[in-house]
Every structure is written in structure tokens, then in C-alpha cells.
Design an enzyme around this catalytic site. Structure first.
Site, PDB file in Angstrom:
ATOM      1  N   CYS A 275      80.552  27.912  -0.361  1.00  0.00           N
ATOM      2  CA  CYS A 275      80.920  26.542   0.025  1.00  0.00           C
ATOM      3  C   CYS A 275      81.104  25.662   1.400  1.00  0.00           C
ATOM      4  CB  CYS A 275      82.914  26.496  -0.100  1.00  0.00           C
ATOM      5  SG  CYS A 275      83.195  26.794  -2.148  1.00  0.00           S
ATOM      6  N   ARG A 422      85.538  23.225  -3.777  1.00  0.00           N
ATOM      7  CA  ARG A 422      83.931  22.836  -3.913  1.00  0.00           C
ATOM      8  C   ARG A 422      84.210  21.520  -4.787  1.00  0.00           C
ATOM      9  NH1 ARG A 422      78.195  23.415  -4.596  1.00  0.00           N
ATOM     10  NH2 ARG A 422      78.329  24.298  -2.973  1.00  0.00           N
TER      11      ARG A 422
END
EC number: 4.1.1.32
Length: 608
Positions: A275, A422
């Protein structure tokens, strides 16, 4: 000493530490190695080991002009990521493992493991690696000793941790406690049997015994399963130590931010794998006058200082980064560190001139490569050239932007903590928590779509509290309660402010709502200005978000209206999110902290 006459190195052990010698002897009797080697961490030893690994076909030496003293390794296709379904927390009481961990009774697990480890190092060398997490001259250094039959692990541990003679001498002189970390590939060699380039076993077990602070890992040669100082010790076992001793072991980066007025701030940030944690740690700001330096990209240990301030230190000595997506355009600082050499790459692609390549490394894709499986590859090939979870392992002191405070055993005082996942929708670009308890609620409900860093389905939204879901070494509710209660130790004036970020939000048209990468410095700037009382925000049911004008957009092709869209709190999306959070919290049962239930109730009320 029984059958140990054939293990001559045990008599010449370079330590008198009784517990260590007894453990090495016990493991040698169980695993039956041909020889024992005490790792000293020297250049000469590393050269000898890497030469042997090249000869064995485990490592491939890269072009010394472009990648000096660097190597590529290619794993068995069945040994490419952490194996969460085979990772166990064997606490004495099942309740202490909690719902996020696999559990088996310690005695039953030990019996199973002894059966697997019996004779598992036959035909191989048993390496004894003394290491320290954090600084050797810290007030309370945390020692470990890894026993492994993998020279690849030794070479990688030399990059990732402080290892060798100095550490062993300190363990011996102070009769120090150490975490025994036992690792075997589970691939014994019978007399005359030829070895393979990447030995491993289809049966894999990564097991932690929290009360006795020990780790047993069997069957995998890959990264986090085999480099036991990393996730196994520095997060799973250390989180238990931290619970018992009043500190935190977290899956976080640490960065230093300097403003144009030369004021410095330290920020830690937790993101699930893939991420953008390493990219943020090595950020190149796109706004004038702001400077970022790094102290670490993956693991942070935090303790309260004498004045109630929260201090952070990186216990690691290297970077173990996901290669795909790391490139000259997205993370030039990582690329410069890698280009200095002294690195080990795993499951990347090879270029025809003896270099390495992976998706996202350069704008142009090479016309021909050898992929991570050893097959000829062209841009027309169906599969990616590098495995999605391929890695670079590089010494941290090769980073030009390494902050000098990295070398300080006292660590740095945190001004802010970021949690980020995310998510394509729902979660705004940045939200400031109302207070510490609200910030812990944000961290406890952190969510992300799954990635290639863990084996299993990709693209499913999963809750990942503090980005620690795979790494909490005890009951997750008790872990969140530990966070809640820590504020009692703090000076309330000096508690870091907490922010939730989401670089991955999409627009209605499907594109990213925020450019990300170096422009993330603009969000950090807003967060710092909030600490200083200088930036405007809008109160929403979930926390404070920037006004369209309060994010610095100079030089960016973006309008305040687009910022407002990127931080919009959509009631319909949040109705779905609330239901999802309630479902998540139901898993905790009695161990859910009351403070977090009350945060959820408050959020429900505010959302109406």
C-alpha cells in the site's frame, strides 16, 4: 555429548553462554547437521557464503558494473510469500491467541515440530546467527539467535539485522536473554544426493510460542518465513514483549519531515503490505522547501520517554521491499540505494546484460528478459516477468536520505501517526482523528484490498487493524486495549495526532482521485499545519477533513473542488461501512475495548 563428536565446532563455540550452548546442542542433536558454523558477520564470511551459494545455483551473481556485489535468487514457485494459514501463535491458553491467529496447544505443536525437525539438517551446515533488533547500545537491547540450515538466510540476515561477533560477545558478557529462533528448510540430504537450487518442503509451519519467546519455522526459505528477526520476532514476539513491558511493536515506517522554516517533525505510518509504505518512507516531496528523510520503512518500536512523549526506533538494518512498482519514476531514493549494490533480489527478472528488472522499474519494458521462473520472456508474454511479491534486500545505510537519528538508540519523538489502507471508495484522502481514542478506532477498523504479499485471493477487502492483522502475537482485542490504555502513560500535550489516509481512492470515472507518490507530501504538510493550528478543516461524522483550499495545490493540475471530492464523506457508502465495521467488531466478542464500542456508537449517532 552423545553423538556430537561428529560436530566438532560445538566444542570450539565462541561463547560461554550456558543457555545458548544448551540450546545449540539440543537443536544439533534433533536436526543432525553435518557441521555447525557460528556466524561472525564478517565480509570474508559473507564472500565465502555467497560464493558457495553461486556455485550451488541458489544465487546468480549480477553484473558487477551495474549491480556491484549483488545477487539474484529464484525460489521454488510454491515458496513465494508468507503462509498465513500455516502461521501459529501457540500461547498456553487458546483465548490469548485470539480470533486473528491460528492456535494449537504448545505441547501438541512441539511434538509435531520435533517430528518434522528430526534429522531435517542432515547433509547440511547448521548456521548459528546471533543478532540484535535495534541498537546494540540501547538501554534494553533485544537479542535473538537464529539457527538455520540456509546460507541464503545468513546472507539476507546480514543485511536485515545487526549480526555476528559483537552481538554474541555482548550476549555472553551480559548473560543476556535472547529469543531462540529455529529455522530449517526441511530438505535433508542423504549421502550422495544432489541438492536443488532452492530447497524447501511442501509442509510449512511458522510457529511462535509467546510465553517462552521462541520461534520455530519449518519448510520455507522465503523472506518473512525464514528471516526470523523480521515479522516473527520484531512484530509477533515483540508485540507480546511490548504488551508485558508497556511499549508497542508496530508495522510502521518512520519519516522525518523538515519544513521550510527548518522545523522538524517525525511521523510513523502503518500500511498493509503493497500500500505504498516504502514509497512514503522514501518520499521525494513535490512541494518547495519541504524535505523528507527516512528512519525506516517497515517496523517501528515505540516507547514512552521520560517526559511522557512517544518515541520511535527502527529495529531493522535493511530494506526488504516489494520490487514491482518500485521505480525511477515512483521511488528514485530506493532505486539509488539499490544501485549502490550489496543487495539480494528474490524472484525478479534478469536482463540479458546481467542486471535485474521488474514491473514498474523503468518506463520502457526490455525487449527480452529471463523471468523469475527461468523462462525466456518478452513484452508479449502472458505472465509478469517478476513475481508480484518479488523483493529487494538492501542495507538501509545505502539510502542517501537516511536521517542521522536512525543511529540514535533513544529514537525520535513522534508528532503524528498515520494509518492507511487501499480503498477505492468510502475512505477520504485524509481524515484527522478527533482524539486518541477516535484515532485508535480508525486504526482498529483499517481496511485494504488484499495483495500478493500474502498467499490467497487478491482484491477482497479485509480489515487489518493497525496493518498488524497477520502480525499480532496475542489476542487482537487485548492488543487494541493495550493501545487504548497506553495513553495513560502519556503526557496528553505530547501524544501524537492520528490521521487516516487513503492514497488509492478512485473518482466516479475510475481514475485515481489523488496523484500520490511525491505529492503525498502535500497531505503530510496539511497534517503538520493541523498540529500547528494553521490549516483549515471541515468537521464530518468520521473526523476532520481538509477544505478544498487547505491542501497546497501549487504546481499540481488539480482544483480545490477535486480535493473536496477526494475527501467527501458519502452517507450511503458509510451506511455500508458501518455495517461492515459492526460485523468486524462482532469477531472480538468480550475482548473488544469498551472505548472502541463507544466510538462506533458515536459514529452511528453522527451519521444519523
Amino acid at each position: 555429548m552423545g553423538d556430537l563428536a561428529r560436530l566438532p565446532l560445538l566444542e570450539k563455540a565462541p561463547t560461554t553462554h550456558a543457555r545458548l550452548l544448551a540450546w545449540v546442542e539440543e537443536v544439533a542433536e534433533l536436526t543432525q547437521p553435518d557441521r555447525i558454523h557460528w556466524v561472525d558477520g564478517s565480509e570474508a564470511e559473507n564472500k565465502k557464503l555467497t560464493d558457495e551459494l553461486v556455485e550451488a545455483g541458489t544465487l546468480k551473481r549480477l553484473n558487477p558494473e551495474t549491480f556491484p556485489n549483488s545477487f539474484a535468487a529464484f525460489s521454488d514457485p510454491a515458496d513465494v510469500a508468507r503462509v498465513e494459514e500455516q502461521t501459529f501463535i501457540c500461547s498456553e491458553n487458546e483465548r490469548d491467541a485470539g480470533f486473528t491467529n491460528n492456535w494449537m496447544a504448545p505441547a501438541e505443536m512441539k511434538q509435531k515440530l520435533r517430528g518434522l525437525f528430526a534429522g531435517s539438517m542432515r547433509g547440511r551446515t547448521m548456521y548459528v546467527i546471533p543478532f540484535v533488533m535495534g541498537h546494540l547500545d540501547a538501554e534494553d537491547p533485544k537479542f535473538g539467535v537464529e539457527i538455520t540450515d540456509s546460507a541464503y538466510v545468513v546472507a539476507s540476515m546480514r543485511i536485515m539485522a545487526r549480526i555476528g561477533t559483537d552481538v554474541l560477545d555482548r550476549i555472553t558478557q551480559t548473560d543476556a536473554f535472547f529469543v531462540p529462533a529455529l529455522h530449517s528448510l526441511g530438505a535433508p540430504l542423504e549421502a550422495g544426493q544432489a541438492d536443488v537450487a532452492w530447497p524447501c518442503n511442501t509442509d510449512k509451519w511458522i510457529v511462535h510460542f509467546p510465553e517462552e519467546r521462541s520461534i520455530w519455522s519449518f519448510g520455507s526459505g522465503y523472506g518473512g518465513n525464514a528471516l526470523l528477526g523480521k515479522k516473527c520476532y520484531a512484530l509477533r514476539i515483540a508485540s507480546v514483549m511490548a504488551r508485558d513491558e508497556g511499549w508497542l511493536a508496530e508495522h510502521m515506517l518512520i519519516l522525518k519531515l523538515t519544513s521550510p522554516e527548518q522545523k522538524t517533525y517525525y511521523i510513523s505510518a502503518a500500511f498493509p503490505s503493497a500500500c505504498g509504505k516504502t514509497n512514503l518512507a522514501l518520499l521525494d516531496p513535490t512541494i518547495k522547501g519541504w524535505k523528507v528523510e527516512t528512519l525506516g520503512d517497515d517496523i517501528t518500536w515505540m516507547r514512552f520517554g521520560k517526559e511522557g512523549e512517544l518515541r520511535a526506533v527502527n529495529p531493522e538494518a535493511g530494506l526488504f521491499g516489494v520490487a514491482p512498482g518500485t521505480g525511477w519514476g515512483t521511488n528514485p531514493n530506493a532505486m539509488r540505494a539499490i544501485a549502490k549494490g550489496n543487495s539480494i533480489f528474490t524472484n525478479v527478472a534478469l536482463t540479458d546484460d546481467g542486471g535485474v528488472w521488474w514491473e514498474g522499474m523503468t518506463e520502457e519494458t526490455p525487449a527480452h528478459l529471463t523471468d523469475w521462473r527461468g523462462e525466456s520472456w518478452t513484452p508479449d508474454s502472458d505472465a509478469p516477468a517478476a513475481h508480484p511479491n518479488s523483493r529487494f534486500c538492501t542495507p538501509i545505510d545505502q539510502i542517501d536520505m537516511l536521517a542521522e537519528e536512525y543511529f540514535s538508540p533513544e529514537g525520535v519523538e513522534l508528532s503524528a501517526i498515520l494509518f492507511g489502507g487501499r480503498r477505492k471508495t468510502t475512505i477520504p484522502l485524509v481524515t484527522e482523528a478527533r482524539n486518541w481514542s477516535n484515532g485508535i478506532f480508525m486504526g482498529s477498523t483499517l481496511s485494504s484490498e488484499t495483495t500478493a504479499a500474502a498467499a490467497g485471493a487478491v482484491g477482497v477487502v479485509r480489515r487489518d487493524p493497525m496493518a498488524m492483522l497477520p502480525f499480532i502475537g496475542y489476542d487482537a482485542g487485548d492488543y487494541l486495549n493495550h493501545w487504548v490504555n497506553l495513553s495513560a502513560k502519556a503526557n496528553p500535550e505530547r501524544l501524537p495526532k492520528i490521521f487516516l489516509v487513503n492514497w488509492f481512492r478512485r473518482t466516479a470515472e475510475g481514475g485515481f482521485a489523488w496523484p500520490g507518490f511525491g505529492d503525498n507530501a502535500r497531505v503530510l504538510k496539511w497534517a503538520i499545519e493541523r498540529l500547528e493550528g494553521k490549516a483549515d478543516a471541515v468537521e464530518t461524522p468520521i473526523g476532520f477533513v481538509p477544505t478544498g483550499e487547505s491542501i497546497d495545490l501549487e504546481g499540481l493540475d488539480m482544483t480545490p473542488a477535486e480535493v473536496e471530492s477526494a475527501v467527501r464523506v458519502d452517507p450511503a457508502e458509510w451506511a455500508t461501512e458501518l455495517a461492515s465495521i459492526e460485523e468486524w467488531f462482532a469477531n472480538f466478542g468480550e475482548s473488544l475495548p469498551a472505548a472502541l464500542q463507544s466510538e462506533l456508537d458515536g459514529l452511528k449517532t453522527r451519521l444519523g
